[in-house]
Design an enzyme around this catalytic site. Sequence first.
Site, PDB file in Angstrom:
ATOM      1  N   ARG A  50       0.850  -1.188   0.000  1.00 32.59           N
ATOM      2  CA  ARG A  50       0.000   0.000   0.000  1.00 32.59           C
ATOM      3  C   ARG A  50       0.892   1.246   0.000  1.00 32.59           C
ATOM      4  O   ARG A  50       1.275   1.746   1.055  1.00 32.59           O
ATOM      5  CB  ARG A  50      -0.918   0.001   1.220  1.00 32.59           C
ATOM      6  CG  ARG A  50      -1.933  -1.136   1.231  1.00 32.59           C
ATOM      7  CD  ARG A  50      -2.786  -1.073   2.486  1.00 32.59           C
ATOM      8  NE  ARG A  50      -3.812  -2.119   2.501  1.00 32.59           N
ATOM      9  CZ  ARG A  50      -4.685  -2.281   3.490  1.00 32.59           C
ATOM     10  NH1 ARG A  50      -4.652  -1.479   4.550  1.00 32.59           N
ATOM     11  NH2 ARG A  50      -5.573  -3.251   3.437  1.00 32.59           N
ATOM     12  N   ASP A  52       2.121   5.096  -0.227  1.00 35.60           N
ATOM     13  CA  ASP A  52       1.558   6.325   0.315  1.00 35.60           C
ATOM     14  C   ASP A  52       1.246   7.338  -0.780  1.00 35.60           C
ATOM     15  O   ASP A  52       1.653   7.189  -1.931  1.00 35.60           O
ATOM     16  CB  ASP A  52       2.543   6.961   1.299  1.00 35.60           C
ATOM     17  CG  ASP A  52       2.674   6.171   2.592  1.00 35.60           C
ATOM     18  OD1 ASP A  52       1.741   5.411   2.930  1.00 35.60           O
ATOM     19  OD2 ASP A  52       3.707   6.317   3.271  1.00 35.60           O
ATOM     20  N   TYR A 111      12.570  -1.277  -4.254  1.00 35.00           N
ATOM     21  CA  TYR A 111      12.238   0.136  -4.358  1.00 35.00           C
ATOM     22  C   TYR A 111      13.409   0.929  -4.921  1.00 35.00           C
ATOM     23  O   TYR A 111      14.575   0.557  -4.737  1.00 35.00           O
ATOM     24  CB  TYR A 111      11.896   0.709  -2.976  1.00 35.00           C
ATOM     25  CG  TYR A 111      10.502   0.392  -2.486  1.00 35.00           C
ATOM     26  CD1 TYR A 111       9.434   1.247  -2.737  1.00 35.00           C
ATOM     27  CD2 TYR A 111      10.248  -0.766  -1.755  1.00 35.00           C
ATOM     28  CE1 TYR A 111       8.153   0.952  -2.275  1.00 35.00           C
ATOM     29  CE2 TYR A 111       8.972  -1.062  -1.297  1.00 35.00           C
ATOM     30  CZ  TYR A 111       7.930  -0.197  -1.560  1.00 35.00           C
ATOM     31  OH  TYR A 111       6.674  -0.482  -1.112  1.00 35.00           O
ATOM     32  N   ARG A 202      11.685   5.877   3.244  1.00 36.50           N
ATOM     33  CA  ARG A 202      11.807   7.330   3.352  1.00 36.50           C
ATOM     34  C   ARG A 202      12.583   7.732   4.603  1.00 36.50           C
ATOM     35  O   ARG A 202      13.295   8.746   4.589  1.00 36.50           O
ATOM     36  CB  ARG A 202      10.424   7.965   3.332  1.00 36.50           C
ATOM     37  CG  ARG A 202       9.739   7.877   1.973  1.00 36.50           C
ATOM     38  CD  ARG A 202       8.274   8.258   2.044  1.00 36.50           C
ATOM     39  NE  ARG A 202       8.112   9.598   2.578  1.00 36.50           N
ATOM     40  CZ  ARG A 202       6.951  10.065   3.024  1.00 36.50           C
ATOM     41  NH1 ARG A 202       5.858   9.297   3.011  1.00 36.50           N
ATOM     42  NH2 ARG A 202       6.868  11.290   3.486  1.00 36.50           N
TER      43      ARG A 202
END
Length: 257
Positions: A50, A52, A111, A202
């Site tokens: 999921r 952001d 990622y 992040r």
Amino acid sequence: MPRYALKVEYDGTGLAGWQRQADQPSVQGAVEAALARLEPRDHTIAAAGRTDAGVHARGQVAHCDMEKDWDPFRLSEALNHHLKPARVAIRDCARVEDDWHARFSARERRYLFRLLTRRAPCTMEAGQVWRVNHRLDVDAMRAGAAHLIGHHDFTTFRSSICQAASPVKTLDSLEIDAVETDAGTEIQFRLAARSFLHNQVRSFVGTLERVGAGSWHPDQVRDALEARDRAACGPVCPPQGLYLMSVGYPDDPFAAK
């Protein structure tokens, strides 16, 4: 009901993230609305992760259950027709077993984070990268990142609202490279793990940026990790620049095509 795996690409700019929202545009909402145009009923799809608000994807994976036995290519083409003008596209589609699950069958997520170093504001890259207006020491960031590789309690680097049952994860790799582009020097962070905590990537990048800027010593990343305290984390960088690149499965549903 036949089950299909969908490889989804999206530009997260202006979207509330993956998860369906009652009053905001989302990736899940866009795909489910397109599915309802093909088979008029309520659709609920599941995804590998999921993401952001503001986060992008090149290779998000989701699955859906259909009543009709669709040819996978025709299903992807029909979905892309109804997704216009949303910033969402179905890159691939494959028929999978009824018990296959986009999230629970996954064994790896990869990622990419793109950080652009230049003084001038972004124009063409706006929303696609995180811009900082100072140079960064890539070697120092690599030294700091080395402390994060492996099996650790990542409490320091997860959001306070993270719903994961445990902060203990294994980070398989974290590679950092400087790439010269027409827009300027881009620092690319590539990460791989079976799964990630909420805001973990992040939090890593925001902390490592402080190392590259000289505000942190690389060994302070180790100290922050060992503190197991969210307050010890560096700044959490903005979502612009973060991409879910791919999801790995024991048997790639898209490879057999």
